[in-house]
Design an enzyme around this catalytic site. Structure first.
Site, PDB file in Angstrom:
ATOM      1  N   CYS A 116      -3.146   8.708  -7.441  1.00 29.97           N
ATOM      2  CA  CYS A 116      -4.316   8.596  -6.561  1.00 29.97           C
ATOM      3  C   CYS A 116      -5.237   9.795  -6.848  1.00 29.97           C
ATOM      4  CB  CYS A 116      -3.873   8.605  -5.098  1.00 29.97           C
ATOM      5  SG  CYS A 116      -5.279   8.675  -3.964  1.00 29.97           S
ATOM      6  N   ASN A 152      -4.189   3.837 -12.637  1.00 34.81           N
ATOM      7  CA  ASN A 152      -4.805   3.951 -11.320  1.00 34.81           C
ATOM      8  C   ASN A 152      -6.310   4.126 -11.527  1.00 34.81           C
ATOM      9  OD1 ASN A 152      -5.329   4.466  -8.508  1.00 34.81           O
ATOM     10  ND2 ASN A 152      -3.253   5.254  -8.293  1.00 34.81           N
ATOM     11  N   THR A 153      -7.024   4.374 -10.478  1.00 34.20           N
ATOM     12  CA  THR A 153      -8.492   4.420 -10.540  1.00 34.20           C
ATOM     13  C   THR A 153      -9.002   5.657 -11.280  1.00 34.20           C
ATOM     14  OG1 THR A 153      -8.461   5.464  -8.373  1.00 34.20           O
ATOM     15  CG2 THR A 153      -8.813   3.090  -8.441  1.00 34.20           C
ATOM     16  N   ASN A 208       3.438   6.605  -6.718  1.00 33.02           N
ATOM     17  CA  ASN A 208       2.007   6.867  -6.850  1.00 33.02           C
ATOM     18  C   ASN A 208       1.830   8.331  -7.237  1.00 33.02           C
ATOM     19  OD1 ASN A 208      -0.706   7.371  -6.598  1.00 33.02           O
ATOM     20  ND2 ASN A 208      -0.976   6.134  -4.744  1.00 33.02           N
ATOM     21  N   LYS A 264       0.867  -1.172   0.000  1.00 33.91           N
ATOM     22  CA  LYS A 264       0.000   0.000   0.000  1.00 33.91           C
ATOM     23  C   LYS A 264       0.910   1.230   0.000  1.00 33.91           C
ATOM     24  CE  LYS A 264      -4.080   1.918   2.117  1.00 33.91           C
ATOM     25  NZ  LYS A 264      -4.316   2.563   0.831  1.00 33.91           N
ATOM     26  N   ALA A 289     -12.255   5.887  -1.413  1.00 35.16           N
ATOM     27  CA  ALA A 289     -11.652   7.185  -1.081  1.00 35.16           C
ATOM     28  C   ALA A 289     -10.952   7.001   0.251  1.00 35.16           C
ATOM     29  CB  ALA A 289     -12.706   8.279  -1.002  1.00 35.16           C
ATOM     30  N   MET A 290      -9.923   6.151   0.218  1.00 34.32           N
ATOM     31  CA  MET A 290      -9.180   5.858   1.447  1.00 34.32           C
ATOM     32  C   MET A 290      -8.441   7.108   1.945  1.00 34.32           C
ATOM     33  SD  MET A 290      -9.717   2.585   1.864  1.00 34.32           S
ATOM     34  CE  MET A 290      -8.474   2.081   3.022  1.00 34.32           C
ATOM     35  N   GLY A 291      -7.887   7.871   0.999  1.00 38.79           N
ATOM     36  CA  GLY A 291      -7.167   9.091   1.395  1.00 38.79           C
ATOM     37  C   GLY A 291      -5.736   8.836   1.833  1.00 38.79           C
ATOM     38  N   LEU A 292      -5.129   7.793   1.253  1.00 33.47           N
ATOM     39  CA  LEU A 292      -3.719   7.482   1.506  1.00 33.47           C
ATOM     40  C   LEU A 292      -3.381   7.320   2.996  1.00 33.47           C
ATOM     41  CD1 LEU A 292      -2.118   9.864  -1.171  1.00 33.47           C
ATOM     42  CD2 LEU A 292      -2.286   7.378  -1.307  1.00 33.47           C
TER      43      LEU A 292
HETATM   44  C1  SIN Z   1      -5.457   5.177  -1.053  1.00 33.81           C
HETATM   45  O1  SIN Z   1      -4.711   4.515  -0.338  1.00 33.81           O
HETATM   46  O2  SIN Z   1      -5.989   6.194  -0.642  1.00 33.81           O
HETATM   47  C2  SIN Z   1      -5.684   4.766  -2.490  1.00 33.81           C
HETATM   48  C3  SIN Z   1      -4.428   4.894  -3.258  1.00 33.81           C
HETATM   49  C4  SIN Z   1      -4.640   5.254  -4.701  1.00 33.81           C
HETATM   50  O3  SIN Z   1      -5.766   5.456  -5.164  1.00 33.81           O
HETATM   51  O4  SIN Z   1      -3.650   5.370  -5.394  1.00 33.81           O
END
Ligand code: SIN
Length: 299
Positions: free
Chosen positions: A125, A187-188, A122, A45, A70-73
C-alpha cells in the site's frame, strides 16, 4: 470447452480470475456475491491488528485512465473480521485474507488470529505510514515478514508487491526466500491529483495509489520480469478489465489474475472474462498452461 481450473499458489481454483484486495472486500456479503458471480477466489480488504479509520476524505479521485485512492487502510481489526470471512465462504470458493502489519510480529499476530484459506501480505500500500510499501520496499523486510507468517499459519501465503521501486524482482526473490507460495504484482502506483481552481491536492492525504487501465502496461512488465526470475507463481493485477487484458497478463507469465477497479462496472466482469478466456483458448487450440508465459518464449 477449455478448462480454466487448476492450482494457483497452493489453492485449487475453478478459474484463475480473482477478486482483488480492497474492492468490495469489506463485507462477507460482497465477497460472497463476487464468488457467486464467478470469481475463482476472493481477496478481502486488508485488515490489521487494530481498528483504523483511514485517511480524511476525499479518499478517491477519478483521473484519466483510472482512480487514485488514499483510503489509508481503514479496517475493523482482525479481531472483528472473522465473521466476514465465514460469510464469504458461503460463496463456495477460497477466501484469501489480505493482511497488513508494521513488521514480522504484527503480521504473524494478524495471520494467526484469522481462519482463512490463504493470506495475502500487503507489503505494498503506497499511502499508509509505517505499513505497506514503507516497509515492503526493502527486500530483507519482505523476506522476514513472509517467513514469520509462514511459520504461524498452515495455509498458503501470497505476497503483494509494490511497483514503486527500481527493482521489483529483488522483492519477489525475497518473498520466495521467505517461503511465499506466490507473489501478487502489482499494487497501486504512488500518485496525486491537484485541483487547478483551489490550487490544492484533491485527496485528503494529498497522495494515494493509482489503479485502473493506466497501470496495466506497468503491471504486464512487472509480471513478465517476475515470472522469468522466480520459481513461485506470479499472480497479475493492475488494470484488468476485459478477457483480452487477462490473456495478456497470462501471456506475460501470470498463473492467475485479479480484478479490482473494473468492478465499478459490476460483478458481471468475472463471467465476461472467464467466458472470453475459454473462447480464446479454444480458438487458439491452447491450454491455459500453454498460454502461460508464451510471450517470453523465443520464436
Ligand atoms: C487501502 O485500503 O488503504 C488501500 C490498500 C492498498 O493500497 O493496498
Amino acid at each position: 470447452m477449455a478448462t480454466l481450473s487448476g492450482a494457483v499458489g497452493g489453492l485449487v481454483l475453478r478459474n484463475p480470475v480473482m477478486l482483488a484486495a480492497g474492492i468490495l472486500g469489506t463485507t462477507g456479503s460482497s465477497l460472497r456475491r463476487a464468488a457467486r458471480a464467478g470469481a475463482g477466489c476472493v481477496v478481502t480488504k486488508s485488515v490489521g491488528a487494530s481498528p483504523r479509520e483511514g485517511h480524511p476524505g476525499p479518499v478517491v479521485v477519478q483521473v484519466e485512465g483510472g482512480l487514485i485512492n488514499a483510503m489509508g487502510l481503514p479496517n475493523p481489526s482482525y479481531k472483528n473480521f472473522q465473521e466476514e470471512i465465514d460469510l464469504a465462504r458461503q460463496g463456495g470458493v477460497p477466501v484469501v485474507a489480505s493482511i497488513f502489519g508494521d513488521g514480522p510480529e504484527e503480521f504473524a499476530e494478524v495471520a494467526s488470529g484469522l481462519d482463512a484459506d490463504c493470506f495475502e501480505l500487503n507489503l505494498s500500500c503506497p499511502h499508509a505510514e509505517r505499513y505497506g510499501s514503507e516497509i515492503g520496499c526493502e527486500p530483507s523486510n519482505v523476506e522476514d515478514i513472509t517467513r514469520a507468517v509462514k511459520k504461524s499459519v498452515d495455509v498458503p501465503v501470497w505476497v503483494k508487491l509494490t511497483p514503486n521501486v527500481a527493482d521489483i524482482v529483488s522483492l519477489g526473490k525475497a518473498a520466495q526466500r521467505g517461503g511465499a507460495n506466490a507473489v501478487v504484482a502489482i499494487n497501486t502506483l504512488k500518485a496525486m491529483a491537484i485541483d487547478v481552481e483551489t490550487g490544492r491536492p484533491i485527496l485528503g492525504n494529498r497522495f494515494g495509489g493509482l489503479s485502473g487501465p493506466a497501470i496495466k502496461p506497468v503491471a504486464i512488465r512487472c509480471v513478465f520480469d517476475l515470472s522469468a526470475a522466480l520459481e513461485v507463481p506470479v499472480i497479475g493485477v493492475g488494470g484488468i478489465s476485459s478477457w483480452e487484458d487477462a490473456a495478456e497478463m497470462i501471456l506475460a507469465g501470470a498463473q492467475g489474475v485479479q480484478v479490482g477497479t473494473a468492478l465499478a462496472g459490476g460483478y458481471g466482469i468475472f463471467g465476461e472474462i472467464t467466458a472470453g478466456l475459454e473462447r480464446y483458448l479454444v480458438r487458439k487450440g491452447l491450454t491455459l498452461m500453454e498460454l502461460r508465459g508464451a510471450a517470453r518464449k523465443t520464436p
